[in-house]
Enzyme design. Sequence first.
Site, mmCIF file in Angstrom:
data_model
loop_
_atom_site.group_PDB
_atom_site.id
_atom_site.type_symbol
_atom_site.label_atom_id
_atom_site.label_comp_id
_atom_site.label_asym_id
_atom_site.label_seq_id
_atom_site.Cartn_x
_atom_site.Cartn_y
_atom_site.Cartn_z
ATOM 1 N N CYS A 281 -8.443 -5.292 -10.140
ATOM 2 C CA CYS A 281 -8.052 -4.201 -10.992
ATOM 3 C C CYS A 281 -7.454 -2.852 -10.304
ATOM 4 O O CYS A 281 -8.569 -2.301 -9.684
ATOM 5 C CB CYS A 281 -9.392 -3.970 -11.839
ATOM 6 S SG CYS A 281 -9.074 -2.778 -13.309
ATOM 7 N N CYS B 120 -7.512 -0.981 1.135
ATOM 8 C CA CYS B 120 -6.358 -1.538 2.009
ATOM 9 C C CYS B 120 -7.191 -1.610 3.368
ATOM 10 O O CYS B 120 -7.740 -0.721 3.896
ATOM 11 C CB CYS B 120 -5.370 -0.396 2.096
ATOM 12 S SG CYS B 120 -4.081 -0.984 3.565
ATOM 13 N N CYS C 23 0.855 -1.252 0.030
ATOM 14 C CA CYS C 23 -0.130 0.035 -0.108
ATOM 15 C C CYS C 23 0.902 1.209 -0.083
ATOM 16 O O CYS C 23 1.678 1.314 0.747
ATOM 17 C CB CYS C 23 -0.939 0.154 1.274
ATOM 18 S SG CYS C 23 -1.877 1.487 1.406
ATOM 19 N N CYS D 147 -5.418 1.001 6.075
ATOM 20 C CA CYS D 147 -5.661 2.538 6.288
ATOM 21 C C CYS D 147 -6.818 2.979 5.248
ATOM 22 O O CYS D 147 -6.872 4.150 5.196
ATOM 23 C CB CYS D 147 -4.408 2.884 5.751
ATOM 24 S SG CYS D 147 -4.111 2.999 3.940
ATOM 25 N N CYS E 288 0.346 3.073 3.561
ATOM 26 C CA CYS E 288 0.695 2.597 4.889
ATOM 27 C C CYS E 288 1.732 1.531 4.905
ATOM 28 O O CYS E 288 2.458 1.085 5.774
ATOM 29 C CB CYS E 288 -0.580 2.111 5.780
ATOM 30 S SG CYS E 288 -1.291 0.707 5.018
HETATM 31 FE FE FE Z 1 -2.932 1.106 3.480
#
Ligand code: FE
Length: 142
Positions: free
Chosen positions: A124, A101, A52, A104, A55
């Site tokens: 995607c 995610c 991510c 976060c 984070c």
């Molecule tokens: Fe994240």
Amino acid sequence: MSDTNVEKIVKPEEEWRQELTPEQFYVTRKKGTERPFTGEYHDSKQPGVYRCVCCGQELFDSETKFDSGTGWPSFWAPIQADSVKTEDDRSLFMRRTEVLCSRCDAHLGHVFEDGPEPTGLRFCMNSAALKLDPETRNKNNA
Ligand code: FE
């Protein structure tokens, strides 16, 4: 840090805006979509773990990346079932499943049911939401 016991990261929008590029902020915090074939990873075949961009949580292994022809990086599974979470998205006159995610709440992209085996799923994603970490290998597959 254990990925099976996800500890949430919550920050004010201003903080995210300062930490991210305008494109990363637009995609991850404003549920934006980058233009196809413009992102850093849509045709990348480099091995590693996609984290991510907000984070750093591990999200996808390059082993599950496939060429969907859409112009966005596509994967058939997340690195762990609880690395991502999904939500119903009815914007733009469509019914889609949004992918975020789990740590976060960064908007990552959408998941569709027209992917390859073994899952039949197509995650995607936006390149702008991801950061490829070529050093980290998925220890679970080691
Ligand atoms: Fe994240």
